[in-house]
Design a protein around this motif. Structure first.
Motif, PDB file in Angstrom:
ATOM      1  N   GLY A  91       0.801  -1.214   0.000  1.00  0.00           N
ATOM      2  CA  GLY A  91       0.000   0.000   0.000  1.00  0.00           C
ATOM      3  C   GLY A  91       0.832   1.261   0.000  1.00  0.00           C
ATOM      4  O   GLY A  91       0.291   2.366   0.100  1.00  0.00           O
ATOM      5  N   LEU A  92       2.141   1.122  -0.124  1.00  0.00           N
ATOM      6  CA  LEU A  92       3.053   2.266  -0.141  1.00  0.00           C
ATOM      7  C   LEU A  92       3.596   2.486  -1.542  1.00  0.00           C
ATOM      8  O   LEU A  92       3.551   1.579  -2.372  1.00  0.00           O
ATOM      9  CB  LEU A  92       4.217   2.044   0.830  1.00  0.00           C
ATOM     10  CG  LEU A  92       3.854   1.764   2.291  1.00  0.00           C
ATOM     11  CD1 LEU A  92       5.109   1.455   3.093  1.00  0.00           C
ATOM     12  CD2 LEU A  92       3.114   2.945   2.891  1.00  0.00           C
ATOM     13  N   GLU A  93       4.108   3.670  -1.784  1.00  0.00           N
ATOM     14  CA  GLU A  93       4.712   3.999  -3.057  1.00  0.00           C
ATOM     15  C   GLU A  93       6.078   4.614  -2.812  1.00  0.00           C
ATOM     16  O   GLU A  93       6.342   5.159  -1.743  1.00  0.00           O
ATOM     17  CB  GLU A  93       3.847   4.990  -3.844  1.00  0.00           C
ATOM     18  CG  GLU A  93       2.488   4.433  -4.250  1.00  0.00           C
ATOM     19  CD  GLU A  93       1.664   5.454  -5.004  1.00  0.00           C
ATOM     20  OE1 GLU A  93       2.118   6.614  -5.089  1.00  0.00           O
ATOM     21  OE2 GLU A  93       0.588   5.096  -5.504  1.00  0.00           O
ATOM     22  N   ALA A  94       6.945   4.501  -3.813  1.00  0.00           N
ATOM     23  CA  ALA A  94       8.287   5.083  -3.702  1.00  0.00           C
ATOM     24  C   ALA A  94       8.593   5.889  -4.945  1.00  0.00           C
ATOM     25  O   ALA A  94       8.160   5.537  -6.053  1.00  0.00           O
ATOM     26  CB  ALA A  94       9.334   4.000  -3.497  1.00  0.00           C
ATOM     27  N   GLU A  95       9.322   6.965  -4.754  1.00  0.00           N
ATOM     28  CA  GLU A  95       9.771   7.795  -5.860  1.00  0.00           C
ATOM     29  C   GLU A  95      11.289   7.861  -5.801  1.00  0.00           C
ATOM     30  O   GLU A  95      11.875   8.052  -4.729  1.00  0.00           O
ATOM     31  CB  GLU A  95       9.186   9.196  -5.744  1.00  0.00           C
ATOM     32  CG  GLU A  95       9.632  10.145  -6.839  1.00  0.00           C
ATOM     33  CD  GLU A  95       9.069  11.539  -6.653  1.00  0.00           C
ATOM     34  OE1 GLU A  95       9.432  12.422  -7.451  1.00  0.00           O
ATOM     35  OE2 GLU A  95       8.280  11.735  -5.708  1.00  0.00           O
ATOM     36  N   VAL A  96      11.947   7.681  -6.944  1.00  0.00           N
ATOM     37  CA  VAL A  96      13.402   7.743  -7.018  1.00  0.00           C
ATOM     38  C   VAL A  96      13.791   9.052  -7.664  1.00  0.00           C
ATOM     39  O   VAL A  96      13.422   9.347  -8.804  1.00  0.00           O
ATOM     40  CB  VAL A  96      13.981   6.556  -7.818  1.00  0.00           C
ATOM     41  CG1 VAL A  96      15.492   6.681  -7.908  1.00  0.00           C
ATOM     42  CG2 VAL A  96      13.595   5.235  -7.165  1.00  0.00           C
ATOM     43  N   ARG A  97      14.523   9.875  -6.910  1.00  0.00           N
ATOM     44  CA  ARG A  97      15.037  11.140  -7.414  1.00  0.00           C
ATOM     45  C   ARG A  97      16.557  11.102  -7.351  1.00  0.00           C
ATOM     46  O   ARG A  97      17.123  11.140  -6.259  1.00  0.00           O
ATOM     47  CB  ARG A  97      14.537  12.312  -6.579  1.00  0.00           C
ATOM     48  CG  ARG A  97      13.055  12.558  -6.636  1.00  0.00           C
ATOM     49  CD  ARG A  97      12.733  13.844  -5.893  1.00  0.00           C
ATOM     50  NE  ARG A  97      11.301  14.093  -5.819  1.00  0.00           N
ATOM     51  CZ  ARG A  97      10.771  15.141  -5.203  1.00  0.00           C
ATOM     52  NH1 ARG A  97      11.566  16.023  -4.632  1.00  0.00           N
ATOM     53  NH2 ARG A  97       9.470  15.307  -5.165  1.00  0.00           N
ATOM     54  N   GLY A  98      17.181  11.020  -8.512  1.00  0.00           N
ATOM     55  CA  GLY A  98      18.637  10.901  -8.516  1.00  0.00           C
ATOM     56  C   GLY A  98      19.040   9.617  -7.815  1.00  0.00           C
ATOM     57  O   GLY A  98      18.692   8.523  -8.241  1.00  0.00           O
ATOM     58  N   GLN A  99      19.761   9.760  -6.706  1.00  0.00           N
ATOM     59  CA  GLN A  99      20.161   8.594  -5.930  1.00  0.00           C
ATOM     60  C   GLN A  99      19.468   8.553  -4.585  1.00  0.00           C
ATOM     61  O   GLN A  99      20.002   8.022  -3.612  1.00  0.00           O
ATOM     62  CB  GLN A  99      21.681   8.586  -5.753  1.00  0.00           C
ATOM     63  CG  GLN A  99      22.417   8.306  -7.056  1.00  0.00           C
ATOM     64  CD  GLN A  99      23.914   8.290  -6.838  1.00  0.00           C
ATOM     65  OE1 GLN A  99      24.603   9.261  -7.057  1.00  0.00           O
ATOM     66  NE2 GLN A  99      24.415   7.153  -6.398  1.00  0.00           N
ATOM     67  N   THR A 100      18.262   9.110  -4.510  1.00  0.00           N
ATOM     68  CA  THR A 100      17.478   9.113  -3.282  1.00  0.00           C
ATOM     69  C   THR A 100      16.150   8.410  -3.520  1.00  0.00           C
ATOM     70  O   THR A 100      15.441   8.727  -4.466  1.00  0.00           O
ATOM     71  CB  THR A 100      17.232  10.546  -2.789  1.00  0.00           C
ATOM     72  OG1 THR A 100      18.486  11.202  -2.582  1.00  0.00           O
ATOM     73  CG2 THR A 100      16.465  10.544  -1.484  1.00  0.00           C
ATOM     74  N   ILE A 101      15.828   7.454  -2.658  1.00  0.00           N
ATOM     75  CA  ILE A 101      14.539   6.755  -2.694  1.00  0.00           C
ATOM     76  C   ILE A 101      13.655   7.403  -1.632  1.00  0.00           C
ATOM     77  O   ILE A 101      13.996   7.403  -0.449  1.00  0.00           O
ATOM     78  CB  ILE A 101      14.689   5.252  -2.391  1.00  0.00           C
ATOM     79  CG1 ILE A 101      15.682   4.609  -3.362  1.00  0.00           C
ATOM     80  CG2 ILE A 101      13.343   4.556  -2.458  1.00  0.00           C
ATOM     81  CD1 ILE A 101      16.083   3.197  -2.953  1.00  0.00           C
ATOM     82  N   ILE A 102      12.505   7.955  -2.040  1.00  0.00           N
ATOM     83  CA  ILE A 102      11.584   8.621  -1.127  1.00  0.00           C
ATOM     84  C   ILE A 102      10.339   7.765  -1.011  1.00  0.00           C
ATOM     85  O   ILE A 102       9.616   7.554  -1.981  1.00  0.00           O
ATOM     86  CB  ILE A 102      11.225  10.028  -1.625  1.00  0.00           C
ATOM     87  CG1 ILE A 102      12.506  10.844  -1.845  1.00  0.00           C
ATOM     88  CG2 ILE A 102      10.304  10.727  -0.638  1.00  0.00           C
ATOM     89  CD1 ILE A 102      12.271  12.109  -2.630  1.00  0.00           C
ATOM     90  N   LEU A 103      10.072   7.257   0.183  1.00  0.00           N
ATOM     91  CA  LEU A 103       8.915   6.391   0.416  1.00  0.00           C
ATOM     92  C   LEU A 103       7.717   7.245   0.768  1.00  0.00           C
ATOM     93  O   LEU A 103       7.792   8.127   1.628  1.00  0.00           O
ATOM     94  CB  LEU A 103       9.211   5.409   1.551  1.00  0.00           C
ATOM     95  CG  LEU A 103       8.238   4.242   1.697  1.00  0.00           C
ATOM     96  CD1 LEU A 103       8.325   3.327   0.483  1.00  0.00           C
ATOM     97  CD2 LEU A 103       8.523   3.464   2.969  1.00  0.00           C
ATOM     98  N   ARG A 104       6.595   6.991   0.110  1.00  0.00           N
ATOM     99  CA  ARG A 104       5.373   7.762   0.340  1.00  0.00           C
ATOM    100  C   ARG A 104       4.199   6.813   0.525  1.00  0.00           C
ATOM    101  O   ARG A 104       4.308   5.618   0.322  1.00  0.00           O
ATOM    102  CB  ARG A 104       5.082   8.695  -0.844  1.00  0.00           C
ATOM    103  CG  ARG A 104       6.215   9.671  -1.150  1.00  0.00           C
ATOM    104  CD  ARG A 104       5.774  10.661  -2.201  1.00  0.00           C
ATOM    105  NE  ARG A 104       6.841  11.578  -2.568  1.00  0.00           N
ATOM    106  CZ  ARG A 104       7.195  12.641  -1.862  1.00  0.00           C
ATOM    107  NH1 ARG A 104       6.559  12.904  -0.744  1.00  0.00           N
ATOM    108  NH2 ARG A 104       8.187  13.411  -2.255  1.00  0.00           N
ATOM    109  N   GLY A 105       3.044   7.420   0.906  1.00  0.00           N
ATOM    110  CA  GLY A 105       1.809   6.645   0.915  1.00  0.00           C
ATOM    111  C   GLY A 105       1.440   6.066   2.250  1.00  0.00           C
ATOM    112  O   GLY A 105       0.927   4.963   2.323  1.00  0.00           O
ATOM    113  N   ARG A 106       1.691   6.816   3.387  1.00  0.00           N
ATOM    114  CA  ARG A 106       1.261   6.327   4.692  1.00  0.00           C
ATOM    115  C   ARG A 106      -0.247   6.246   4.726  1.00  0.00           C
ATOM    116  O   ARG A 106      -0.957   7.079   4.172  1.00  0.00           O
ATOM    117  CB  ARG A 106       1.760   7.267   5.801  1.00  0.00           C
ATOM    118  CG  ARG A 106       3.249   7.261   5.958  1.00  0.00           C
ATOM    119  CD  ARG A 106       3.631   8.106   7.142  1.00  0.00           C
ATOM    120  NE  ARG A 106       3.270   9.492   6.932  1.00  0.00           N
ATOM    121  CZ  ARG A 106       4.050  10.376   6.325  1.00  0.00           C
ATOM    122  NH1 ARG A 106       5.221  10.013   5.865  1.00  0.00           N
ATOM    123  NH2 ARG A 106       3.651  11.629   6.192  1.00  0.00           N
ATOM    124  N   VAL A 107      -0.758   5.255   5.441  1.00  0.00           N
ATOM    125  CA  VAL A 107      -2.206   5.096   5.532  1.00  0.00           C
ATOM    126  C   VAL A 107      -2.836   6.275   6.254  1.00  0.00           C
ATOM    127  O   VAL A 107      -3.868   6.787   5.877  1.00  0.00           O
ATOM    128  CB  VAL A 107      -2.530   3.775   6.271  1.00  0.00           C
ATOM    129  CG1 VAL A 107      -4.022   3.652   6.485  1.00  0.00           C
ATOM    130  CG2 VAL A 107      -2.013   2.598   5.455  1.00  0.00           C
TER     131      VAL A 107
END
Length: 450
Positions: A91-107
């Protein structure tokens, strides 16, 4: 001070998130396929393995990962494909920006996040305090004199010694890293009553809210100069019925001095006997009282050097450049003033300002210096709050009070990532919290009521 700081300055804010650092190399391989053979495991461990394998940095909320599992994966994937496979049922999503993984989508998100140039977020709070209501749990209270008698030089040191407070997460000695999963990205000191998280303890300044820091929605209590306080009151049990859901663990109220007349300046020098932690602290407080009002201004400047693994015999097995206690520099100031406007109306204002910088080094191996393989984190936080109050005394012993609070806290965290003796990447993470609060209410004074 509030007008100078005002809305014209970009003040730093902390909306709490976890910055977990992995070694990073040049960006070559965002689209490069790599063979992964990962077992079913906790989601945090799986994401950590991918971050380490690709020298990426992971930014995530540890509570979003808690209790979640990742499936086993076996095959050739790009980093983004591998992350997507791990998150498939979370149920979570991740976005990759350059060399950073940003986890999103908290319930159920509990705070706003801003990374790089994300838009500002505002929080409006109304009616979170029931005037005149008495807490049902015992109140832990300590005056300024008592705190000093106990040997504490700041509020952060004091609250870490309250038995009901968990000091393992919001403590300058706990460095945020991939290995520890610490939430304390800014070397701050926040109350964490019953260990439920800093965002489950409400911290008030003279009864009003201030902006959350980048320590999992905590308030850096060390930002209030000890010279400025009258006393601290802590209710170390759940107070959600009176204060709202962010008081599940309890409530702390920092009460400022009102009746100070004079000028006092102090200086303190100290150091750890085994080396490091050389401290320079300078404080001053001044104020004036007159028949129908007065003011108090206090300031504090604190600078301390770091403690490294090379300075402690019990850390000989670790790389000597590893930071055990980060170097810190903090400047803070507080204003409290009140003035009666006739017999019926009284005006008051509270304001505070804080600037806090720290530096911490985390080598990724036990043999190589941090500049060979590791990261150096440089958080920089600036915050302020302004809270004017007007109180009307009405016939029959009634009082009506209206209060507004404007508070901003903004944190910039620069992570310099080293590989092979040179800096291979620089990651910039920003957390901003912008708070407006308006409260009004009335109570009948006398006969045991507030």
């Amino acid at each position: 001070m509030g007008a100078d700081m005002g809305l014209a300055r970009n003040v730093f804010l902390g909306s709490a998130a976890l910055c977990m650092c992995a070694a990073a190399m040049p960006v070559a391989a965002q689209n490069t396929r790599r063979h992964y053979e990962l077992p079913a495991q906790s989601l945090g461990e799986g994401l950590r393995a991918i971050a380490q394998a690709n020298d990426y940095q992971l930014v995530a909320d540890p509570r979003a990962l808690e209790g979640r599992r990742s499936p086993a994966i076996n095959g050739e994937f790009t980093p983004e494909e591998a992350i997507t496979a791990l998150l498939a049922r979370s149920g979570l999503e991740a976005e990759v920006r350059g060399q950073t993984i940003i986890l999103r989508g908290r319930v159920a998100p509990s705070r706003s996040e801003e990374v790089d140039s994300a838009a500002d977020n505002q929080l409006f709070v109304t009616g979170s305090r029931i005037r005149g209501a008495q807490p049902t749990s015992p109140v832990i209270a300590a005056s300024r004199e008592k705190i000093r008698e106990l040997g504490h030089s700041d509020l952060g040191s004091y609250v870490r010694n309250i038995p009901q407070n968990f000091s393992g997460g919001q403590n300058p000695g706990v460095i945020s890293s991939l290995q520890t999963g610490s939430e304390n990205t800014t070397s701050s000191s926040a109350l964490n009553l019953r260990g439920l998280g800093a965002d489950a303890t409400m911290t008030l300044l003279n009864g009003h809210r201030v902006a959350y820091d980048a320590v999992s929605q905590g308030i850096d209590i060390s930002a209030i100069p000890l010279a400025a306080i009258e006393r601290v009151e802590v209710v170390a049990d759940g107070s959600s019925a009176l204060y709202g859901s962010d008081a599940v663990g309890g409530v702390a109220n920092i009460l400022l001095r009102r009746d100070y007349d004079g000028l006092l300046a102090t200086a303190r020098l100290g150091a750890a006997t085994d080396g490091g932690d050389v401290q320079h602290q300078f404080s001053a407080v001044t104020g004036r009282r007159w028949s129908d009002g007065g003011f108090m201004i206090a300031g504090d400047y604190n600078r301390a050097t770091d403690i490294t693994a090379s300075q402690r015999s019990y850390m000989r097995s670790r790389q000597g450049s590893m930071t055990l206690l980060p170097s810190q520099r903090q400047a803070s100031a507080v204003l409290a003033a009140d003035q009666a406007l006739g017999d019926v109306v009284e005006f008051g204002i509270d304001a505070h300002y804080n600037r806090h910088k720290s530096v911490a080094a985390l080598p990724f191996t036990a043999t190589g210096d941090v500049t060979q393989l590791g990261t150096i984190s440089r958080p920089d936080i600036e915050a302020y709050s302004i809270s004017p109050t007007i109180e009307f005394k009405l016939p029959g012993g009634w009082q009506v009070e209206a209060r507004a609070t404007r508070a901003v806290s903004d944190s910039h965290i620069i992570a310099e990532i080293y590989s092979g003796g040179s800096r291979s990447a620089v990651n910039h993470v920003r957390y901003r919290n912008d708070l407006w609060s308006a409260v009004n209410g009335g109570a009948k004074v006398g006969h045991g009521a507030e």
